[in-house]
Enzyme design. Structure first.
Site, PDB file in Angstrom:
ATOM      1  CG  HIS A  64      -0.446   0.171   2.531  1.00  0.00           C
ATOM      2  ND1 HIS A  64      -0.244   1.413   3.086  1.00  0.00           N
ATOM      3  CD2 HIS A  64      -0.075  -0.726   3.487  1.00  0.00           C
ATOM      4  CE1 HIS A  64       0.222   1.283   4.328  1.00  0.00           C
ATOM      5  NE2 HIS A  64       0.342  -0.006   4.590  1.00  0.00           N
ATOM      6  CD  GLU A 205      -3.074  -1.215   5.278  1.00  0.00           C
ATOM      7  OE1 GLU A 205      -3.112  -2.217   6.009  1.00  0.00           O
ATOM      8  OE2 GLU A 205      -2.686  -0.093   5.696  1.00  0.00           O
ATOM      9  CD  GLU A 206      -1.979   2.742   7.483  1.00  0.00           C
ATOM     10  OE1 GLU A 206      -2.692   2.335   8.415  1.00  0.00           O
ATOM     11  OE2 GLU A 206      -0.782   2.464   7.359  1.00  0.00           O
ATOM     12  CG  ASP A 228       1.567  -3.579   5.472  1.00  0.00           C
ATOM     13  OD1 ASP A 228       2.284  -2.631   5.861  1.00  0.00           O
ATOM     14  OD2 ASP A 228       0.322  -3.482   5.371  1.00  0.00           O
TER      15      ASP A 228
END
Length: 339
Positions: A64, A205-206, A228
């Site tokens: 991401h 993504e967050e 990640d």
């Protein structure tokens, strides 16, 4: 390592809060220009293809590109800027910190901090982010001219080299993963790849992994590996929950991850003398693998994590050797699938 560091620092310097990743995506697209097919999709994710487009097997590699930050909610009557989270910002590092407000102009600000003399013993209590305020040195009228609700606020963390191969800065979560994917493509450049490879630098993504979820649906991969960061051992953090910096990729083991892919990653690491660590999770992984796994009729997934200290702060720490070894392991996996 210098070339990898230069690429990583360039990615980290680009602004890319969740849902506002345009600058980071443009930077990544420029870095990926050595590939023949690079595009930005509707959700702002960067997607590149290489290998054999007509191959029977299609591998998706994901990391991401968004970073944690804050969003302006309003300006109070005294000109102080009120904010809310944009992702999992660690509020403990905010009081007294310098921030950058990206309004009509780029403004420096300071998160207001109560002097300890006036806290009546409550200096250890950290208020919620929505109760904090950013001082940009302007009146309400002046601030209203330059700042509006929805503007991004970031903690600046200029990337820097530490001793050895370690680096620090903001946005290493997960620009380190993005750098690993790009480095993998560089390692495979000039080789005949017999499978189709999609490289995905996904957005949001967050705040829910929407970029990975939609891109996986569109691309229809046969298998995927998410990259990640994960927790690295440091004082105060239980060692059994962490990997070690310089210890190599953390290979994920989870009920949602494909057992055969995980076994292949371990075997390939051993065969190629790549150091690795195991990270066992009892449920979901908290990464894009969770969403990619259930795309369409299901996508078998693996997970590689880069050990990181001080996650979700402007002083995250990773090791360039770990990033390079993640890239090497991904390249070995692609070669084997293609074979």
């Amino acid at each position: 390592m210098n070339q990898l560091q230069e690429m990583l620092f360039r990615l980290c310097r680009a602004q890319g809060a969740a849902g506002r990743e345009d600058s980071a995506a443009e930077t990544a697209k420029e870095i990926l220009s050595f590939l023949p097919d690079v595009q930005v999709d509707t959700m702002g994710s960067v997607i590149a293809h290489f290998g054999n487009p007509d191959a029977q097997k299609h591998v998706l590699l994901d990391a991401h590109i968004d970073q944690i930050g804050m969003l302006v909610t309003r300006i109070d009557e005294n000109g102080f800027v009120k904010v809310a989270r944009d992702g999992g910002m660690d509020r403990r590092v905010l009081p007294g910190s310098r921030v950058v407000v990206y309004g009509k102009e780029t403004l420096n600000g300071i998160v207001c901090c109560m002097p300890p003399h006036l806290t009546d013993g409550g200096e250890d209590k950290v208020p919620d982010i929505t109760d904090m305020a950013v001082d940009v040195g302007l009146s309400k009228e002046e601030a209203d001219e330059l700042i509006q609700p929805g503007d991004v606020v970031l903690l600046p963390g200029e990337p820097r080299r530490l001793l050895g191969s370690r680096v620090t800065g903001a946005a290493l979560d997960d620009r380190a993963g993005c750098a690993a994917l790009i480095r993998c493509a560089q390692l495979l450049q000039g080789e005949e790849i017999s499978c189709k490879v999609t490289l995905l630098l996904s957005t949001r993504e967050e705040v829910g992994a929407q970029g990975a979820e939609t891109a996986a649906f569109r691309e229809e991969p046969d298998m995927a590996i998410a990259v990640d960061v994960s927790f690295a051992e440091q004082p105060g953090v239980p060692a059994h929950k962490c990997g070690k910096l310089s210890g190599g990729p953390m290979i994920g083991i989870s009920p949602i991850l494909d057992k055969e892919m995980t076994a292949s990653l371990k075997r390939l690491a051993e065969q190629n003398e790549i150091p690795f660590q195991l990270e066992v999770m009892g449920g979901v992984t908290g990464t894009n693998a969770d969403e990619i796994n259930v795309s369409r009729a299901g996508v078998p997934c693996g997970l590689l994590s880069i050990p990181q200290r001080n996650m979700h702060t402007p002083a995250e720490i990773c090791d360039l050797e770990d990033i390079e070894n993640v890239a090497r392991l991904l390249a070995a996996f692609i070669r084997e699938v293609g074979a």
